[in-house]
Design a protein around this motif. Sequence first.
Motif, PDB file in Angstrom:
ATOM      1  N   ALA A   1      40.999  38.230  34.245  1.00  0.00           N
ATOM      2  CA  ALA A   1      40.851  39.419  35.085  1.00  0.00           C
ATOM      3  C   ALA A   1      40.209  39.053  36.420  1.00  0.00           C
ATOM      4  N   TYR A   2      39.259  38.137  36.412  1.00  0.00           N
ATOM      5  CA  TYR A   2      38.607  37.694  37.646  1.00  0.00           C
ATOM      6  C   TYR A   2      39.627  37.082  38.602  1.00  0.00           C
ATOM      7  N   VAL A   3      40.444  36.185  38.088  1.00  0.00           N
ATOM      8  CA  VAL A   3      41.448  35.521  38.923  1.00  0.00           C
ATOM      9  C   VAL A   3      42.452  36.551  39.445  1.00  0.00           C
ATOM     10  N   LEU A   4      42.938  37.418  38.570  1.00  0.00           N
ATOM     11  CA  LEU A   4      43.929  38.422  38.953  1.00  0.00           C
ATOM     12  C   LEU A   4      43.362  39.412  39.976  1.00  0.00           C
ATOM     13  N   LEU A   5      42.188  39.960  39.698  1.00  0.00           N
ATOM     14  CA  LEU A   5      41.598  40.940  40.606  1.00  0.00           C
ATOM     15  C   LEU A   5      41.184  40.317  41.938  1.00  0.00           C
ATOM     16  N   THR A   6      40.755  39.069  41.913  1.00  0.00           N
ATOM     17  CA  THR A   6      40.424  38.386  43.163  1.00  0.00           C
ATOM     18  C   THR A   6      41.675  38.213  44.011  1.00  0.00           C
ATOM     19  N   ALA A   7      42.762  37.809  43.387  1.00  0.00           N
ATOM     20  CA  ALA A   7      44.022  37.642  44.120  1.00  0.00           C
ATOM     21  C   ALA A   7      44.501  38.987  44.679  1.00  0.00           C
ATOM     22  N   ILE A   8      44.424  40.038  43.879  1.00  0.00           N
ATOM     23  CA  ILE A   8      44.840  41.364  44.343  1.00  0.00           C
ATOM     24  C   ILE A   8      43.938  41.824  45.484  1.00  0.00           C
ATOM     25  N   GLY A   9      42.634  41.634  45.351  1.00  0.00           N
ATOM     26  CA  GLY A   9      41.694  42.041  46.389  1.00  0.00           C
ATOM     27  C   GLY A   9      41.924  41.316  47.694  1.00  0.00           C
ATOM     28  N   ILE A  10      42.172  40.015  47.619  1.00  0.00           N
ATOM     29  CA  ILE A  10      42.450  39.241  48.840  1.00  0.00           C
ATOM     30  C   ILE A  10      43.730  39.733  49.480  1.00  0.00           C
ATOM     31  N   THR A  11      44.751  39.949  48.661  1.00  0.00           N
ATOM     32  CA  THR A  11      46.037  40.434  49.181  1.00  0.00           C
ATOM     33  C   THR A  11      45.886  41.803  49.839  1.00  0.00           C
ATOM     34  N   GLN A  12      45.139  42.697  49.214  1.00  0.00           N
ATOM     35  CA  GLN A  12      44.914  44.032  49.787  1.00  0.00           C
ATOM     36  C   GLN A  12      44.212  43.949  51.141  1.00  0.00           C
ATOM     37  N   ASN A  13      43.255  43.061  51.245  1.00  0.00           N
ATOM     38  CA  ASN A  13      42.498  42.957  52.488  1.00  0.00           C
ATOM     39  C   ASN A  13      43.262  42.248  53.597  1.00  0.00           C
ATOM     40  N   LEU A  14      44.263  41.469  53.239  1.00  0.00           N
ATOM     41  CA  LEU A  14      45.071  40.797  54.255  1.00  0.00           C
ATOM     42  C   LEU A  14      46.076  41.740  54.897  1.00  0.00           C
ATOM     43  N   PHE A  15      46.568  42.672  54.113  1.00  0.00           N
ATOM     44  CA  PHE A  15      47.625  43.558  54.620  1.00  0.00           C
ATOM     45  C   PHE A  15      47.131  44.939  54.794  1.00  0.00           C
TER      46      PHE A  15
END
Length: 136
Positions: free
Chosen positions: A122-136
């Motif tokens: 969940a940490y890896v998945l949510l971190t990836a989603i969070g980074i993606t959300q903040n980039l776009f």
Amino acid sequence: MSWIGKAAASVADFFVWLYAVMAIVPVIPFAVVWLIVYFLKKEKKLATKRAMDVTTLLLIGVVAALYNQVFQSTFGFYLLLLLFLLGFGLIGNLQQRTKGKVDFRKTARAIWRLGFLGLSAAYVLLTAIGITQNLF
């Protein structure tokens, strides 16, 4: 504020900062605990178990915070608590059916270690989603 109050506030701030750093990058406390236990006991399996136990505690806080940020929610901690309790109930029920009694210590240990695996994913998945959300 007296110097004792300022000192206590500084110590508290340091521990908050230390927890934040360790929780944000859970690989660091995992490695530190693993190395300490391994050098003291010379057992890789025990070192891995202890490192998982400590890191799970840190992952609970950071995964709850990541969940809250990604989904604009305040339910993250309660969701994790619910999942841990459901897992405890399911494994306890399985023990009751197979052995006729529930060993709470083994059940808690199993849930805690399974929690490590789930929370790491969940940490890896949510971190990836969070980074993606903040980039776009």
